[in-house]
Design a protein around this motif. Structure first.
Motif, mmCIF file in Angstrom:
data_model
loop_
_atom_site.group_PDB
_atom_site.id
_atom_site.type_symbol
_atom_site.label_atom_id
_atom_site.label_comp_id
_atom_site.label_asym_id
_atom_site.label_seq_id
_atom_site.Cartn_x
_atom_site.Cartn_y
_atom_site.Cartn_z
ATOM 1 N N LEU A 189 61.362 53.051 21.500
ATOM 2 C CA LEU A 189 61.781 52.558 20.191
ATOM 3 C C LEU A 189 63.266 52.224 20.237
ATOM 4 C CD1 LEU A 189 60.959 52.035 17.274
ATOM 5 C CD2 LEU A 189 61.490 54.416 16.758
ATOM 6 N N PRO A 190 63.622 50.943 20.172
ATOM 7 C CA PRO A 190 65.040 50.557 20.215
ATOM 8 C C PRO A 190 65.831 51.166 19.068
ATOM 9 C CG PRO A 190 63.607 48.651 20.544
ATOM 10 C CD PRO A 190 62.726 49.770 20.097
ATOM 11 N N ASP A 191 67.077 51.497 19.333
ATOM 12 C CA ASP A 191 67.941 52.105 18.320
ATOM 13 C C ASP A 191 68.040 51.219 17.082
ATOM 14 O OD1 ASP A 191 68.403 54.186 20.022
ATOM 15 O OD2 ASP A 191 70.361 53.462 20.710
ATOM 16 N N GLY A 192 67.906 51.850 15.925
ATOM 17 C CA GLY A 192 68.095 51.156 14.653
ATOM 18 C C GLY A 192 66.883 50.375 14.167
ATOM 19 N N THR A 193 65.870 50.166 15.044
ATOM 20 C CA THR A 193 64.733 49.328 14.659
ATOM 21 C C THR A 193 63.881 49.989 13.586
ATOM 22 O OG1 THR A 193 64.673 48.511 16.922
ATOM 23 C CG2 THR A 193 62.792 47.999 15.541
ATOM 24 N N TYR A 194 63.697 51.286 13.696
ATOM 25 C CA TYR A 194 62.866 52.001 12.717
ATOM 26 C C TYR A 194 63.457 51.861 11.317
ATOM 27 C CZ TYR A 194 59.925 55.750 10.784
ATOM 28 O OH TYR A 194 59.033 56.468 10.037
ATOM 29 N N ASP A 195 64.740 52.143 11.189
ATOM 30 C CA ASP A 195 65.387 52.054 9.875
ATOM 31 C C ASP A 195 65.353 50.630 9.335
ATOM 32 O OD1 ASP A 195 65.925 54.747 9.946
ATOM 33 O OD2 ASP A 195 67.977 54.501 10.696
ATOM 34 N N GLN A 196 65.481 49.651 10.224
ATOM 35 C CA GLN A 196 65.447 48.261 9.795
ATOM 36 C C GLN A 196 64.071 47.882 9.241
ATOM 37 O OE1 GLN A 196 67.697 45.908 9.318
ATOM 38 N NE2 GLN A 196 66.052 44.499 8.669
ATOM 39 N N VAL A 197 63.023 48.343 9.900
ATOM 40 C CA VAL A 197 61.660 48.060 9.429
ATOM 41 C C VAL A 197 61.430 48.682 8.056
ATOM 42 C CG1 VAL A 197 59.238 48.703 9.830
ATOM 43 C CG2 VAL A 197 60.574 47.665 11.659
ATOM 44 N N ILE A 198 61.846 49.920 7.871
ATOM 45 C CA ILE A 198 61.673 50.585 6.572
ATOM 46 C C ILE A 198 62.447 49.836 5.496
ATOM 47 C CG2 ILE A 198 62.076 52.701 5.269
ATOM 48 C CD1 ILE A 198 59.794 52.852 7.350
ATOM 49 N N LYS A 199 63.670 49.414 5.828
ATOM 50 C CA LYS A 199 64.490 48.678 4.866
ATOM 51 C C LYS A 199 63.835 47.353 4.488
ATOM 52 C CE LYS A 199 69.111 46.639 4.324
ATOM 53 N NZ LYS A 199 70.438 46.418 4.994
ATOM 54 N N GLN A 200 63.291 46.655 5.481
ATOM 55 C CA GLN A 200 62.661 45.363 5.224
ATOM 56 C C GLN A 200 61.396 45.514 4.380
ATOM 57 O OE1 GLN A 200 62.212 43.043 8.775
ATOM 58 N NE2 GLN A 200 61.278 41.300 7.720
ATOM 59 N N LEU A 201 60.606 46.542 4.668
ATOM 60 C CA LEU A 201 59.414 46.777 3.857
ATOM 61 C C LEU A 201 59.793 47.131 2.417
ATOM 62 C CD1 LEU A 201 57.102 48.779 6.298
ATOM 63 C CD2 LEU A 201 56.675 46.499 5.359
ATOM 64 N N ARG A 202 60.879 47.870 2.276
ATOM 65 C CA ARG A 202 61.301 48.265 0.936
ATOM 66 C C ARG A 202 61.705 47.059 0.094
ATOM 67 N NH1 ARG A 202 62.170 53.126 -0.606
ATOM 68 N NH2 ARG A 202 62.444 53.889 1.527
ATOM 69 N N THR A 203 62.314 46.084 0.730
ATOM 70 C CA THR A 203 62.808 44.927 -0.024
ATOM 71 C C THR A 203 61.833 43.754 -0.062
ATOM 72 O OG1 THR A 203 63.958 44.124 1.952
ATOM 73 C CG2 THR A 203 65.210 45.497 0.414
ATOM 74 N N GLU A 204 60.956 43.643 0.967
ATOM 75 C CA GLU A 204 60.101 42.461 1.062
ATOM 76 C C GLU A 204 58.608 42.757 1.107
ATOM 77 O OE1 GLU A 204 61.200 39.987 4.367
ATOM 78 O OE2 GLU A 204 63.302 40.627 4.267
ATOM 79 N N GLY A 205 58.214 44.004 1.340
ATOM 80 C CA GLY A 205 56.811 44.336 1.614
ATOM 81 C C GLY A 205 55.880 44.042 0.473
ATOM 82 N N PRO A 206 54.556 44.059 0.792
ATOM 83 C CA PRO A 206 53.865 44.373 2.046
ATOM 84 C C PRO A 206 53.974 43.220 3.065
ATOM 85 C CG PRO A 206 52.418 44.711 0.140
ATOM 86 C CD PRO A 206 53.594 43.937 -0.340
ATOM 87 N N ARG A 234 47.151 44.100 10.569
ATOM 88 C CA ARG A 234 47.488 45.122 9.577
ATOM 89 C C ARG A 234 48.576 44.603 8.652
ATOM 90 N NH1 ARG A 234 47.619 50.105 13.833
ATOM 91 N NH2 ARG A 234 45.529 50.929 13.428
ATOM 92 N N VAL A 235 48.431 44.907 7.383
ATOM 93 C CA VAL A 235 49.463 44.631 6.383
ATOM 94 C C VAL A 235 50.057 45.979 5.976
ATOM 95 C CG1 VAL A 235 49.984 43.649 4.129
ATOM 96 C CG2 VAL A 235 48.217 42.594 5.579
ATOM 97 N N TYR A 236 51.351 46.136 6.212
ATOM 98 C CA TYR A 236 52.017 47.422 6.024
ATOM 99 C C TYR A 236 52.796 47.446 4.712
ATOM 100 C CZ TYR A 236 51.376 47.443 11.135
ATOM 101 O OH TYR A 236 50.864 47.363 12.402
ATOM 102 N N ASP A 237 52.828 48.630 4.107
ATOM 103 C CA ASP A 237 53.695 48.851 2.953
ATOM 104 C C ASP A 237 54.158 50.301 2.990
ATOM 105 O OD1 ASP A 237 55.131 48.326 0.697
ATOM 106 O OD2 ASP A 237 53.413 48.115 -0.645
ATOM 107 N N LEU A 238 55.168 50.613 2.219
ATOM 108 C CA LEU A 238 55.665 51.980 2.169
ATOM 109 C C LEU A 238 54.639 52.878 1.497
ATOM 110 C CD1 LEU A 238 59.390 51.426 1.129
ATOM 111 C CD2 LEU A 238 58.429 51.679 3.428
ATOM 112 N N ALA A 239 54.454 54.060 2.037
ATOM 113 C CA ALA A 239 53.495 55.004 1.462
ATOM 114 C C ALA A 239 53.849 55.348 0.027
ATOM 115 C CB ALA A 239 53.452 56.272 2.313
ATOM 116 N N GLU A 240 55.127 55.378 -0.284
ATOM 117 C CA GLU A 240 55.534 55.739 -1.642
ATOM 118 C C GLU A 240 55.055 54.728 -2.676
ATOM 119 O OE1 GLU A 240 60.078 54.108 -1.839
ATOM 120 O OE2 GLU A 240 59.630 55.627 -0.332
#
Length: 394
Positions: free
Chosen positions: A119-136, A180-186
């Protein structure tokens, strides 16, 4: 583990009928509950990439309810936060109310020391941020699923979002063109279910109980296999799960049953149908052989010259027995039975009926029977299919 004395002795036939009812193949199905009712009844519906007649998660409700509309199947699974996708027996669609009971698996993933993909550094946080603003979003919409065309060569984005799925921070809310279409669990999981408060023992008790209900009756290995638990995890909770010990003729191992299933003898109409190789009735090979005397093997990943029954051989269920196999294909509006295995001449009408119903469901107006394991039964089967098809099209 010391097994308590059995409460009931079951004949092999009684056990088989309990299993058929528990899996929704004996008795009148609750059509008002529809696909969602099937999902809750089974507790898990397996997903798989292979699509011949249809994808496996479509074949599961079809096998129990008949020709339910395929669009209705997808809608039933994915709308109104009814279900989520997670690792159970395999990648499965699960009822949303079971989210808290997979906390043990999410915790295990979070504490996992090694992974196959970096897992490249920073990628996880970037994905969560993108889903939060643009998801699903799909993995492609998040920035790309693969680095190359190789199926295993995931991009950093795909690695991150799949890791988040395993951790429970992200949910697959639907499949779009099999992606798969992803969204935040919250956002995707109802607030009253969005927690990991249950300890491992509570999770295990629930899943063991659910497995027992869905199986009707099963051995330790059967129950463990349903949600892919470890044998010792089953041992630790089965005494408190609500299941009761029974003996089954010819099984040779201790078994447990759903007490509610034992109260009423299974009666009603048997379903005649083609089964997905990924149907929970036949998930576990040893169990299928023990209950039905039927050897079930998926040969899709076996080299073609070594296949015995065909690429996607679908067992045929009729009269509460597995009476044959059909390896199907589709050519335009024709359903092709590329290879058929029959358990003798008595299986011919049932296999013909299953083929005709399946053809109608996938909008095929013709059926062609090619190879039959017993060559002298090919013509009787083709004749039976033609007659049944003519009747169905009137």
């Amino acid at each position: 583990m010391t097994t308590p004395p059995p409460t009931t002795d079951l004949s092999a036939d009684e056990a088989r009928r309990l299993v058929l009812r528990a899996q929704g193949f004996l008795g009148t199905p609750d059509r008002r509950a529809g696909v969602r009712g099937v999902l809750r009844h089974l507790g898990a519906v397996q997903l798989d990439t292979i699509s011949v007649l249809a994808r496996s998660h479509e074949l599961i409700p079809y096998a129990r309810l008949g020709a339910v509309g395929r669009k209705k199947v997808e809608s039933a699974y994915w709308t109104d936060t009814h279900a989520f996708e997670y690792w159970s027996h395999a990648a499965c669609i699960l009822p949303i109310e079971e989210w808290p009971h997979f906390a043990f698996r999410r915790r295990a993933y979070r504490s996992r020391p090694h992974w196959n993909h970096q897992l490249p550094d920073g990628t996880y946080d970037q994905v969560i941020k993108q889903l939060r603003t643009e998801g699903p979003l799909t993995a492609t919409e998040l920035g790309g699923a693969k680095k190359t065309s190789e199926w295993w060569d995931w991009s950093g984005t795909k690695v991150a979002v799949e890791r988040a799925l395993m951790y429970g921070e992200v949910v697959c809310v639907e499949r779009r063109g099999w992606k798969r279409v992803y969204d935040l669990a919250e956002r995707a999981v109802p607030a009253d279910l969005l927690h990991d408060e249950l300890d491992d023992a509570e999770c295990m008790r629930r899943l063991v109980r659910l497995a027992g209900q869905s199986l009707g009756v099963g051995t330790r290995a059967d129950i463990a296999d349903y949600h892919r638990l470890k044998g010792e995890q089953v041992d630790a909770v089965i005494a408190d799960s609500g299941l009761v010990p029974v003996t089954v003729e010819g099984w040779g191992k201790p078994a447990w049953a759903d007490p509610a299933a034992l109260e009423t003898p299974p009666r009603g109409r048997h379903r005649t149908t083609l089964l997905s190789p990924f149907d929970s009735l036949i998930w576990e090979r040893a169990r299928t052989e023990r209950i039905f005397g039927f050897i079930h093997r998926l040969e899709a990943y076996v080299p073609k010259p070594k296949r015995v029954y065909g690429y996607f051989a679908m067992p045929v269920l009729a009269g509460g027995r597995l009476v044959g196999r059909v390896d199907p294909a589709r050519e335009g509006s024709t359903l092709v039975a590329r290879q058929v295995t029959l358990d003798g001449p008595k299986a011919v009408p049932a296999v013909a009926q299953a083929l005709v119903e399946a053809a109608s469901w996938v909008d095929c107006t013709d059926i062609r029977v090619e190879r039959v394991d017993a060559p002298d039964l090919r013509e009787p089967l083709a004749k039976e299919v033609t007659g049944a098809l003519t009747t169905a099209l009137r």
